[in-house]
Design a protein around this motif. Sequence first.
Motif, PDB file in Angstrom:
ATOM      1  N   GLN A 147      17.404  52.763  78.882  1.00  0.00           N
ATOM      2  CA  GLN A 147      18.694  52.068  79.019  1.00  0.00           C
ATOM      3  C   GLN A 147      19.213  51.232  77.868  1.00  0.00           C
ATOM      4  O   GLN A 147      18.159  50.944  77.089  1.00  0.00           O
ATOM      5  CB  GLN A 147      18.576  51.081  80.047  1.00  0.00           C
ATOM      6  N   PRO A 148      20.362  51.276  77.324  1.00  0.00           N
ATOM      7  CA  PRO A 148      20.863  50.648  76.272  1.00  0.00           C
ATOM      8  C   PRO A 148      20.641  49.042  76.233  1.00  0.00           C
ATOM      9  O   PRO A 148      20.506  48.327  77.330  1.00  0.00           O
ATOM     10  CB  PRO A 148      22.155  51.121  75.972  1.00  0.00           C
ATOM     11  N   VAL A 149      20.556  48.268  75.241  1.00  0.00           N
ATOM     12  CA  VAL A 149      20.262  47.194  75.279  1.00  0.00           C
ATOM     13  C   VAL A 149      21.659  46.289  75.546  1.00  0.00           C
ATOM     14  O   VAL A 149      21.617  45.254  76.123  1.00  0.00           O
ATOM     15  CB  VAL A 149      19.634  46.429  73.712  1.00  0.00           C
ATOM     16  N   GLU A 150      22.886  46.937  75.580  1.00  0.00           N
ATOM     17  CA  GLU A 150      24.060  46.372  75.855  1.00  0.00           C
ATOM     18  C   GLU A 150      24.817  47.783  76.275  1.00  0.00           C
ATOM     19  O   GLU A 150      24.620  48.841  75.859  1.00  0.00           O
ATOM     20  CB  GLU A 150      24.764  45.942  74.706  1.00  0.00           C
ATOM     21  N   ALA A 151      25.513  47.418  77.364  1.00  0.00           N
ATOM     22  CA  ALA A 151      26.338  48.879  78.148  1.00  0.00           C
ATOM     23  C   ALA A 151      27.343  49.436  77.092  1.00  0.00           C
ATOM     24  O   ALA A 151      27.781  48.776  75.971  1.00  0.00           O
ATOM     25  CB  ALA A 151      27.051  48.097  79.111  1.00  0.00           C
ATOM     26  N   LEU A 152      27.295  50.624  77.058  1.00  0.00           N
ATOM     27  CA  LEU A 152      28.111  51.401  76.291  1.00  0.00           C
ATOM     28  C   LEU A 152      29.663  51.420  76.677  1.00  0.00           C
ATOM     29  O   LEU A 152      30.337  51.293  77.986  1.00  0.00           O
ATOM     30  CB  LEU A 152      27.971  52.833  76.037  1.00  0.00           C
ATOM     31  N   SER A 189      27.145  51.542  66.288  1.00  0.00           N
ATOM     32  CA  SER A 189      27.032  50.715  67.232  1.00  0.00           C
ATOM     33  C   SER A 189      25.969  51.423  68.397  1.00  0.00           C
ATOM     34  O   SER A 189      25.160  50.842  68.895  1.00  0.00           O
ATOM     35  CB  SER A 189      28.285  50.571  67.828  1.00  0.00           C
ATOM     36  N   LEU A 190      26.218  52.830  68.453  1.00  0.00           N
ATOM     37  CA  LEU A 190      25.288  53.400  69.382  1.00  0.00           C
ATOM     38  C   LEU A 190      23.831  53.348  68.901  1.00  0.00           C
ATOM     39  O   LEU A 190      23.135  53.214  69.722  1.00  0.00           O
ATOM     40  CB  LEU A 190      25.707  54.970  69.527  1.00  0.00           C
ATOM     41  N   MET A 191      23.498  53.534  67.505  1.00  0.00           N
ATOM     42  CA  MET A 191      22.115  53.436  66.978  1.00  0.00           C
ATOM     43  C   MET A 191      21.637  52.051  67.441  1.00  0.00           C
ATOM     44  O   MET A 191      20.579  52.092  67.783  1.00  0.00           O
ATOM     45  CB  MET A 191      22.084  53.745  65.539  1.00  0.00           C
ATOM     46  N   THR A 192      22.354  51.056  67.180  1.00  0.00           N
ATOM     47  CA  THR A 192      21.996  49.752  67.590  1.00  0.00           C
ATOM     48  C   THR A 192      21.681  49.417  69.134  1.00  0.00           C
ATOM     49  O   THR A 192      20.633  48.812  69.301  1.00  0.00           O
ATOM     50  CB  THR A 192      22.991  48.535  67.007  1.00  0.00           C
ATOM     51  N   LYS A 193      22.557  49.946  69.802  1.00  0.00           N
ATOM     52  CA  LYS A 193      22.433  49.707  71.345  1.00  0.00           C
ATOM     53  C   LYS A 193      21.406  50.591  71.919  1.00  0.00           C
ATOM     54  O   LYS A 193      20.688  50.230  72.863  1.00  0.00           O
ATOM     55  CB  LYS A 193      23.629  50.019  72.044  1.00  0.00           C
ATOM     56  N   LEU A 194      21.217  51.726  71.362  1.00  0.00           N
ATOM     57  CA  LEU A 194      20.050  52.664  71.723  1.00  0.00           C
ATOM     58  C   LEU A 194      18.720  52.541  71.198  1.00  0.00           C
ATOM     59  O   LEU A 194      17.848  53.096  71.759  1.00  0.00           O
ATOM     60  CB  LEU A 194      20.560  54.229  71.860  1.00  0.00           C
ATOM     61  N   GLY A 195      18.913  51.873  69.954  1.00  0.00           N
ATOM     62  CA  GLY A 195      17.505  51.709  69.420  1.00  0.00           C
ATOM     63  C   GLY A 195      17.057  52.900  68.658  1.00  0.00           C
ATOM     64  O   GLY A 195      15.769  53.343  68.341  1.00  0.00           O
ATOM     65  N   ALA A 196      18.100  53.668  68.303  1.00  0.00           N
ATOM     66  CA  ALA A 196      17.892  55.140  67.481  1.00  0.00           C
ATOM     67  C   ALA A 196      17.994  54.840  66.023  1.00  0.00           C
ATOM     68  O   ALA A 196      18.542  53.996  65.403  1.00  0.00           O
ATOM     69  CB  ALA A 196      19.207  55.967  68.094  1.00  0.00           C
ATOM     70  N   ARG A 197      17.303  55.524  65.457  1.00  0.00           N
ATOM     71  CA  ARG A 197      17.240  55.644  63.922  1.00  0.00           C
ATOM     72  C   ARG A 197      18.210  56.313  63.272  1.00  0.00           C
ATOM     73  O   ARG A 197      18.602  56.094  62.189  1.00  0.00           O
ATOM     74  CB  ARG A 197      15.827  55.983  63.400  1.00  0.00           C
ATOM     75  N   ASN A 198      18.742  57.643  64.169  1.00  0.00           N
ATOM     76  CA  ASN A 198      19.465  58.658  63.409  1.00  0.00           C
ATOM     77  C   ASN A 198      20.578  59.244  64.572  1.00  0.00           C
ATOM     78  O   ASN A 198      20.197  58.857  65.941  1.00  0.00           O
ATOM     79  CB  ASN A 198      19.078  59.553  62.514  1.00  0.00           C
TER      80      ASN A 198
END
Length: 225
Positions: A147-152, A189-198
């Motif tokens: 789950q994202p750290v914050e809602a999309l 923003s998606l990378m930040t919320k999902l914890g994704a590197r790319n």
Amino acid sequence: MVVADDQEIVRTGLRMILDAQPGIVVVGVAADGRRAVELARRLRPDVCLIDIRMPVMDGIQATLALAGPGVADPLAVVVITTFDLDEYVYAALRAGARGFLLKDAGPDLLAQAVHAAARGDALIAPNVTARLLATFAGNGPAPVPAQPVEALTDREEQVLATVAGGRTNSEIAADLHISLSTVKTHIASLMTKLGARNRVEIALWAYQTGRVDVRRSGAGGAGGW
């Protein structure tokens, strides 16, 4: 860029092809992974093109050293190989690669992958993209939180779907009728919320959480992430 391959004829051919492409200059070549890492760390190229099967240090280890988790200032790496094996694709992307190509890709796709990596995008060989996503979604451990750290936001959900569908930033901008800078802002923003590197991990998250169905997404047509 830096090119690494253990076969001299392949290194020479790749260098000739890449040097002939607009906006691409090969600044160094290496015959093994360790030398590739040394060159890349010293020269700081925009992109490193690295073969998987090399002596001393293989391409996966070299990619981890240059772009893996924990690397403070990662470089853009595109992995290239003769072998169309799922475990190679999986390992390369887990190691932080921004692209994966087969050596029969051809000059145009090779140049596209290099330019995409330099922009922060990723490009996977079209013939492995859909299979890759299905493999990751079905078998691989989740690389980011479920789950994202914050809602999309609604717009972020739209951008998420287009990224997972293999669309480039320019195509997303055209599809959603927004500016290129706005697309980049949403992806950041998606990378930040999902914890994704790319954006590769953004796409994987979309499949692993069931937001996109690989059978219906059309992923793998263009191959550009």
